[in-house]
Design a protein around this motif. Sequence first.
Motif, short mmCIF file in Angstrom:
data_model
loop_
_atom_site.label_atom_id
_atom_site.label_comp_id
_atom_site.label_asym_id
_atom_site.label_seq_id
_atom_site.Cartn_x
_atom_site.Cartn_y
_atom_site.Cartn_z
N MET A 1 0.85 -1.19 0.00
CA MET A 1 0.00 0.00 0.00
C MET A 1 0.89 1.24 0.00
N VAL A 2 0.50 2.21 -0.82
CA VAL A 2 1.22 3.48 -0.87
C VAL A 2 0.28 4.57 -0.35
N TYR A 3 0.81 5.41 0.53
CA TYR A 3 0.04 6.54 1.06
C TYR A 3 0.70 7.84 0.60
N PHE A 4 -0.05 8.63 -0.16
CA PHE A 4 0.41 9.97 -0.52
C PHE A 4 -0.03 10.90 0.62
N ILE A 5 0.94 11.50 1.29
CA ILE A 5 0.65 12.25 2.51
C ILE A 5 1.04 13.72 2.35
N VAL A 64 10.99 2.26 -6.51
CA VAL A 64 11.02 2.07 -5.06
C VAL A 64 9.66 1.56 -4.58
N MET A 65 8.59 2.15 -5.10
CA MET A 65 7.24 1.72 -4.74
C MET A 65 6.97 0.29 -5.18
N ARG A 66 7.37 -0.03 -6.41
CA ARG A 66 7.15 -1.38 -6.94
C ARG A 66 7.88 -2.43 -6.10
N LYS A 67 9.13 -2.12 -5.77
CA LYS A 67 9.93 -3.04 -4.96
C LYS A 67 9.32 -3.23 -3.57
N ALA A 68 8.86 -2.12 -2.98
CA ALA A 68 8.25 -2.19 -1.65
C ALA A 68 6.99 -3.04 -1.69
N GLU A 69 6.19 -2.89 -2.73
CA GLU A 69 4.96 -3.67 -2.87
C GLU A 69 5.29 -5.15 -2.99
N GLU A 91 0.44 11.60 -12.00
CA GLU A 91 1.24 10.70 -12.82
C GLU A 91 1.73 9.49 -12.03
N GLN A 92 1.94 9.69 -10.72
CA GLN A 92 2.34 8.57 -9.87
C GLN A 92 1.16 7.62 -9.66
N MET A 93 -0.01 8.19 -9.40
CA MET A 93 -1.19 7.36 -9.16
C MET A 93 -1.59 6.57 -10.40
N ASP A 94 -1.50 7.21 -11.56
CA ASP A 94 -1.83 6.50 -12.80
C ASP A 94 -0.89 5.33 -13.02
N ALA A 95 0.39 5.52 -12.71
CA ALA A 95 1.36 4.44 -12.86
C ALA A 95 1.08 3.31 -11.87
N LEU A 96 0.69 3.67 -10.66
CA LEU A 96 0.34 2.65 -9.67
C LEU A 96 -0.89 1.87 -10.10
N ILE A 101 -1.10 -1.50 -7.92
CA ILE A 101 -0.70 -1.21 -6.53
C ILE A 101 -1.73 -0.28 -5.90
N ARG A 102 -2.23 -0.64 -4.75
CA ARG A 102 -3.24 0.17 -4.06
C ARG A 102 -2.58 1.41 -3.44
N TYR A 103 -3.36 2.49 -3.37
CA TYR A 103 -2.84 3.72 -2.76
C TYR A 103 -3.99 4.53 -2.17
N GLU A 104 -3.63 5.46 -1.33
CA GLU A 104 -4.60 6.35 -0.69
C GLU A 104 -3.95 7.73 -0.57
N VAL A 105 -4.77 8.78 -0.64
CA VAL A 105 -4.27 10.14 -0.50
C VAL A 105 -4.73 10.73 0.82
#
Length: 250
Positions: A1-5, A64-69, A91-96, A101-105
Amino acid sequence: MVYFIGAGPGDPELITIKGQRLIKEADVIIYAGSLVNREVLNGAKENVEIYNSAGMTLEEVLEVMRKAEAEDKTVARVHTGDPSIYGAIREQMDALDEMGIRYEVVPGVSSFVAAAAALKKEFTLPGVSQTVILTRLEGRTEVPEGEQLRSLARHGASMAIFLSVGMIDRVVEELLEGYPPDTPVAVVQKASWPDQKIVIGTLKDIAQKVKNENITKTAQIVVGDFLGNDYELSKLYDKTFSHEFRSAKE
């Protein structure tokens, strides 16, 4: 999970409780080191992986995000202010999305509201302005047709100008296409930081004042009559005005 903070404007206490918690829980932190106060990362895990995205490309950040996932790790992607304003997160969210890869803002306090707080002013004064324009001067990044400062200035609304203080002469030139020369202007550098600096003037003299203070980056330009002292009282607390929660009084 990626969190845009959204880390807020600078003061580490202005990050949200949720954003702070997620940073403390993250296995990987990618933060915009050129703007985000490093103190925001205090309390992170002892073994956390920390990356400063200031010197990274989009591809490197995504890797980095892909590897972490792949390693089942949680990522805190920490942006300055609120990530929805000049945050380059789409652009980051579209790539995810493409990578599944799930994400939240997680929203944050933007520098434009931190600037208003530092000035102790309200953008939307009754009888003065009920509109706030957030924009920037055209530079290396173009703006769409019709969104140039000179066009937006003709509305006479309250305005917060990002990423433009280094071109203050051009900013003033374009603003004068719509605002009178005596329109109040304030420049707030590093709003909410310990070394915050405030410069107040009008369109006639703000450029020279900013140069005298050697302000060339990391500053908000706010312009409009909301910076003055003439306005109408709000109907919200007017005793002769009734609404859903209160009846008018004689």
